[in-house]
Structures are given as structure tokens and as C-alpha cells.
Design an enzyme around this catalytic site. Structure first.
Site, PDB file in Angstrom:
ATOM      1  N   ASP A   1      -6.899   3.579  11.357  1.00 47.36           N
ATOM      2  CA  ASP A   1      -6.684   4.587  11.344  1.00 47.36           C
ATOM      3  C   ASP A   1      -8.076   5.839  11.266  1.00 47.36           C
ATOM      4  OD1 ASP A   1      -5.033   6.831  10.998  1.00 47.36           O
ATOM      5  OD2 ASP A   1      -5.703   6.773   8.711  1.00 47.36           O
TER       6      ASP A   1
ATOM      7  N   ASP B   1      -4.971   0.256  15.131  1.00 50.41           N
ATOM      8  CA  ASP B   1      -6.116   1.433  15.226  1.00 50.41           C
ATOM      9  C   ASP B   1      -6.407   1.005  13.719  1.00 50.41           C
ATOM     10  OD1 ASP B   1      -3.490   3.221  15.606  1.00 50.41           O
ATOM     11  OD2 ASP B   1      -5.055   4.005  13.764  1.00 50.41           O
TER      12      ASP B   1
END
Ligand code: ADE
Length: 277
Positions: free
Chosen positions: A216, A214
Site C-alpha cells: 500500500d 504491494d
């Protein structure tokens, strides 16, 4: 050439020991308590390996509560000379893309609730006070092999990266995420510290395969990290991690390690102050 044995700590998404053919479960205890789960002992490509699920096989132990000392101590006691771990991580840079593998070379420690030394002065612990140098926490030689093999396998990877390690279990705020970028962080996870620190104290050659899952939460044009996104990306790229691990093990075993291991062990001794010294 001395014999090597490789400990493998499987992180989120890689807790099952099916990479170890005919592995045998082994329940162990340490002066620091119980590891996250039973060890699984066996061979990969003829090389002795010991598998351990960092969060337990059913993923029941959260990052703060992992008994990092028991995990590393158990692998050392079992005769491991090397530890290669897997972990999911967030990305703090556009060019570290979801699905990419990263072989971190540095960390920034933002943990607050963990014991990060075996040398705690308690009864049953090793004696002295250990001030382990941490300028190069990850084993350069294992990282080099990881980079070579990832290149050969054509797996999208980054051969270095600074890992910001947060306490969790919550993810970061946007302000924190942007601050970590300014600090020079490339990736972010919740488990590298104190695992890598303890591996150094134990004189083990330690390296990590971190999978970016991801961005974040610093990107305005992307959904913020969630457990769902972490698991989905990890699952769809987990074969790359397994493929890399399986290919790296015989390559580690083919190298001469005697001098490197001796130096690591000498570093622990020379950086441990015994009473009266
Ligand atoms: N593990 C996977 N993604 C993460 C993130 N964004 N922050 C902390 N740990 C993570």
C-alpha cells in the site's frame, strides 16, 4: 454425500478461464441484473466448477460497479455450494510480503456505495429482512483446506488476516493506510465486501485466496502502490494461485459437507425476519 459444485470468481490478473478444461460459456441473467460476464461451466479434476471473471474477461468493470448481487445469485442459481475467489491485495504489515498468499478470516468494511443484501424489499427479491451474523464471514472449513494444501505445496502463505475493504477506485492516502494498520488490518482490497456478505446470505461456503501485491503506501522505504506494481507482482506469482486452486478443488470435494451446508442455509432462514414476525 451430497453433490458439491464450486464457483470460482477470478479477480484482477486471473480473469481468463484457462484453468477450466473444456469449459462452456453460459450467458445468464438474474433478478438483480447481469453478472460481470458469462459463466464458464465445466470440471476441474472431475469436480463441477463454474468460473466467473469479477471485473469481466476484459477487466472493464471497476470495483464500485461490479454487480456483486448478480454474480453471487448466478453462482447460487447454477447450483454452486462453494465459492472460492481470488483477489490482489495490498499489505498493511511487514510480514505479509508481496507474493505471499493470504486466506482472510475477517474484514473491515470501508465501502460506501454498494448494496450488500438480496433482501431489499423490492419486487422480485427474496422476502423479509435478513440480518446475517458476520462474526465469521469466511468459511472456516475451506480456509483450513487452503492452509493445508498451501503448506503441502510449499507456497508462502498466511492462514488468517483481516482485510480492510475500501471503496476505490483510488488507492488510500498514507494517513488512511496508517489508520487501517492501527485498526488491526493486515491486508487491503476493494472487492471483498459485499461479495462475502452476499455469499453468506446465499448460504454458500465462501473463502478467498488473496495475493499480496504491494505494501500500500504506509512504508517510507518503499514505493507507494501503483497499478503497474500490482500487475507485475501478480503476474510473476500467478502460477502459485493457479496451482493452489487446482489442488484445493479435489480436496474440497473429498470432504463431507452436508451438515455444514444445511447449517448455513438454516442460518439464512433463521436470521431473516418475515413480515409480521
Ligand atoms: N489491491 C491491490 N493492492 C491494493 C491496495 N494497496 N489497496 C486497495 N486495493 C488493492
Amino acid at each position: 454425500m451430497g453433490k458439491i459444485k464450486i464457483g470460482i470468481i477470478g479477480g484482477t490478473g486471473l480473469s481468463d478461464p484457462d484453468i477450466l478444461k473444456e469449459g462452456k460459456g453460459k450467458q445468464v441473467s438474474t433478478p438483480f441484473g447481469e453478472p460481470s460476464d458469462a459463466l464458464v461451466v465445466g470440471k476441474i479434476s472431475g469436480v463441477e466448477c463454474v468460473l466467473l471473471a469479477r471485473h469481466g474477461k476484459k477487466h472493464t468493470v471497476m470495483p464500485t460497479n461490479i454487480n456483486y448481487r448478480a454474480n453471487i445469485w448466478a453462482l447460487k442459481e447454477e447450483g454452486c455450494t462453494h465459492v472460492v475467489v481470488t483477489t490482489a491485495c495490498g499489505s498493511l504489515r511487514e510480514e505479509y510480503k508481496p507474493g505471499d498468499l493470504v486466506f482472510p478470516d475477517q474484514f473491515i468494511d470501508r465501502t460506501t456505495k454498494r448494496v450488500s443484501t438480496f433482501y431489499d424489499g423490492k419486487e422480485g427479491s427474496p422476502s423479509g429482512i435478513c440480518h446475517m451474523p458476520m462474526h465469521e464471514p469466511y468459511c472456516r472449513h475451506v480456509r483450513e483446506i487452503l492452509g493445508e494444501v498451501a503448506k503441502e505445496l510449499n507456497v508462502s502463505h498466511h492462514s488468517s488476516g483481516t482485510n480492510v475493504v475500501v471503496e476505490g477506485p483510488r488507492f488510500s492516502s498514507k494517513a488512511e493506510s496508517k489508520m487501517f494498520q492501527m485498526w488491526g488490518g493486515d491486508i487491503i482490497n476493494m472487492t471483498a465486501v459485499p461479495e462475502v456478505v452476499l455469499a453468506n446470505e446465499a448460504g454458500l461456503c465462501y473463502a478467498a485466496i488473496a495475493m499480496v501485491t504491494d505494501y500500500d503506501c504506509w512504508r517510507d522505504d518503499h514505493e507507494p502502490v501503483s497499478v503497474e506494481s500490482v500487475m507485475a507482482i501478480f503476474k510473476s506469482n500467478v502460477e502459485n494461485v493457479k496451482k493452489l486452486l487446482l489442488a484445493v478443488i479435489p480436496r474440497i470435494a473429498a470432504k463431507e459437507w452436508d451438515d455444514i451446508i444445511e447449517q448455513r442455509q438454516a442460518a439464512t432462514t433463521s436470521n431473516t425476519m418475515q413480515h409480521g414476525t
